[in-house]
Design an enzyme around this catalytic site. Structure first.
Site, mmCIF file in Angstrom:
data_model
loop_
_atom_site.group_PDB
_atom_site.id
_atom_site.type_symbol
_atom_site.label_atom_id
_atom_site.label_comp_id
_atom_site.label_asym_id
_atom_site.label_seq_id
_atom_site.Cartn_x
_atom_site.Cartn_y
_atom_site.Cartn_z
ATOM 1 N N HIS A 271 8.896 3.180 0.085
ATOM 2 C CA HIS A 271 9.597 2.127 0.844
ATOM 3 C C HIS A 271 10.743 1.537 0.023
ATOM 4 C CE1 HIS A 271 6.988 1.887 4.418
ATOM 5 N NE2 HIS A 271 5.973 2.133 3.603
ATOM 6 N N ASP A 334 1.932 1.158 -0.519
ATOM 7 C CA ASP A 334 1.471 1.887 0.665
ATOM 8 C C ASP A 334 2.420 3.041 0.989
ATOM 9 O OD1 ASP A 334 3.468 -0.034 1.305
ATOM 10 O OD2 ASP A 334 3.066 0.259 3.436
ATOM 11 N N GLU A 335 1.919 3.994 1.716
ATOM 12 C CA GLU A 335 2.698 5.090 2.303
ATOM 13 C C GLU A 335 3.661 5.740 1.312
ATOM 14 O OE1 GLU A 335 2.725 3.746 6.966
ATOM 15 O OE2 GLU A 335 4.223 2.828 5.653
ATOM 16 N N ALA A 336 3.194 5.926 0.076
ATOM 17 C CA ALA A 336 4.021 6.581 -0.953
ATOM 18 C C ALA A 336 3.872 8.095 -0.832
ATOM 19 C CB ALA A 336 3.607 6.083 -2.332
ATOM 20 N N HIS A 337 4.199 8.615 0.350
ATOM 21 C CA HIS A 337 3.952 10.032 0.641
ATOM 22 C C HIS A 337 4.859 10.955 -0.156
ATOM 23 C CE1 HIS A 337 1.550 8.272 3.691
ATOM 24 N NE2 HIS A 337 2.502 8.107 4.593
#
Length: 529
Positions: A271, A334-337
């Site tokens: 993000h 979060d969401e550190a894809h």
């Protein structure tokens, strides 16, 4: 946005439709004045209510008596500011006299935020161990008065407070709301308006999501392009915006005056497109990506291998911590894809000690438990009822090892989820979340395997991909925010949907008086307008 008429309370009003009764020949006499609001008709539900005795009537002779201390005087002035416009009374704030409304600090089983409210024919007394408790007691007193008390023009009254005693204290110490100012930017006045609304329901934490792919919203002197360039847009390509350090301090100060603690969030390592676009050196390939105005997630990552990344993180955390008097700093996670697991663990091992270095306690989204949370860290759980057992077990294991939990299940209290298929705003990736669903769960037992003692509280996030104005915030937050506040404040024994929906319905006229445009959920028996 809708403009404030005054800065210290909420504004905007609907016209009060007054009905007049008259005697006529052969007609029955008109009904007497309306009865006082019952002591248990309050949101969040108080811990203990003992009705009895005569009501107190606020009149033009009423004084607000306070202890001779700055903070108690400030709470008294806040109460007077609420009551004066609608009653038309002077309501002087004084340290002497008898009767009237009394705000006092005293010993008792109140804790940091609890209070006792005693009401009878001669007056109302709110007693607390600390000013925060007095402030919360004032919110209860507001709800015991007719909804018209919230208007900013003189109303008819009468202003009765039912007789009896309320003894009250919160179940959890963290009762939060998160506002995403990155997807769409909100001005200082818009944030202050939301703070005033949160305070009505004894919320004590405002989590500000200050950075994301679409915009960087807080000034950092050592990295100025974060805001001048990284803050220059938002979802849909609008002009964006950012807070100067003075702006941020104004928000923090207003929150403190309403007994809310601000928890700032800089989301990382993912993000982070706004930062990566602002400084090419933060990218592994040294090439800055373009600014982003869409709504996809998981595509950006700070470069874990580069030492400049940690210089950047240190500077940002140092400057933000210096502006933030509260105890916590949220580092996202979060969401550190686009970050490998190995790099994610390495990054969190480097970054968490920086938060402690500058005197703050780490908060992260629950993916932080996939690394090694430092001692004292808090993990914010945003999974669903349907989240896999392995992921839930990972969070529960961290909780068993001492990591505190803030519960924000997305399919329960994400305020940006649509109420139903017809909701004009919001998203539905976590399903539809109606008012009953957002209220009807128990934080203590929600996450299997997590000790009840690990739960620090609840927080209702509002992500703003589709939210552009204060009116949008209010429509999505109300009425669900009130239920989240009750989950955080009220004892589990008071939890009952059928009773709650009746108490919630009574808030409708109050929101109308405050100019809050709320969702009139069909499962709630709202009074006719």
């Amino acid at each position: 946005m809708r403009h404030h008429h005054r800065t210290t309370r909420l504004f905007g009003s609907l016209l009060l439709v007054a009905s007049a009764s008259a005697f006529s020949v052969g007609a029955a006499p008109a009904a007497g004045p309306p009865a006082a609001t019952p002591l248990d008709r309050v949101v969040p539900a108080p811990a203990s209510v003992a009705p009895g005795g005569s009501p107190y009537r606020i009149t033009r002779d009423t004084h607000i008596r306070v202890d001779d201390s700055r903070e108690v005087r400030r709470v008294g002035a806040y109460l007077a500011d609420v009551l004066r416009p609608s009653t038309g009374y002077r309501l002087p704030v004084t340290t002497h006299g008898k009767g009237g409304i009394r705000l006092r600090l005293g010993k008792g089983p109140f804790g940091a935020e609890g209070y006792r409210l005693d009401s009878g024919g001669k007056g109302v007394t709110i007693t607390a161990a600390r000013p925060a408790g007095l402030f919360h007691g004032v919110q209860t007193l507001r709800q015991l008065l007719p909804a018209a008390v919230e208007k900013d023009t003189v109303q008819a009254g009468p202003w009765l407070v039912a007789g009896g005693t309320i003894q009250d204290a919160p179940r959890y110490g963290w009762r939060g709301a998160m506002l995403d100012v990155s997807r769409h930017f909100f001005t200082v006045d818009q944030v202050k308006r939301y703070i005033d609304q949160l305070a009505l329901y004894k919320v004590n934490t405002l989590h500000l999501h200050l950075s994301d792919d679409q915009g960087w919203r807080i000034a950092v002197d050592s990295w100025p392009r974060l805001t001048t360039y990284g803050g220059s847009t938002e979802v849909g390509g609008g002009p964006g915006g950012f807070y100067t350090k003075a702006d941020y301090q104004e928000i923090v100060g207003h929150a403190a005056s309403r007994y809310l603690e601000v928890v700032p969030e800089i989301d990382m390592p993912g993000h982070t497109n706004a930062a990566l676009a602002s400084y090419a050196d933060l990218n592994c390939d040294g090439v800055a990506p373009p600014l982003y105005t869409g709504t996809e997630v998981g595509f950006s990552s700070l470069c874990v291998e580069k030492e400049i990344t940690y210089d950047f993180v240190d500077d940002v955390i140092r400057e933000l911590a210096a502006l933030t008097p509260g105890r916590y700093l949220h580092i996202g996670g979060d969401e550190a894809h686009s970050t490998s697991h190995e790099d994610y663990v390495k990054f969190m091992d480097r970054v968490q000690p920086v938060v402690a270095k500058y005197g703050k306690t780490v908060v992260g989204w629950h993916q932080l438990t996939g690394a090694t949370p430092v001692k004292g860290a808090l993990a914010q759980y945003w999974g669903l009822d349907s989240t896999g057992a392995e992921e839930k077990a990972q969070v529960a294991k961290a909780a068993q090892s001492g990591t505190g939990l803030i519960l924000s299940p997305a399919d329960r209290i994400y305020l940006d989820m649509k109420y139903d298929e017809d909701t004009p705003l919001g998203l539905s990736w976590a399903g539809y979340v109606d008012v009953r669903r957002s209220y009807d769960w128990d934080p203590a037992t929600y996450l299997p395997g997590a000790p009840a003692s690990a739960v620090r509280g609840v927080e209702a996030p509002l992500w703003t991909e589709t939210i552009e104005h204060s009116a949008h915030i209010e429509y999505m937050a109300f009425p669900r925010l009130a239920g989240a506040a009750e989950l955080g404040w009220s004892p589990a024994a008071t939890h009952d949907w059928e009773a709650y929906r009746v108490r919630l319905a009574a808030q409708g006229p109050r929101w109308d008086a405050l100019g809050i445009g709320y969702h009139r959920a069909p499962e709630v028996p709202w009074p006719a307008r």
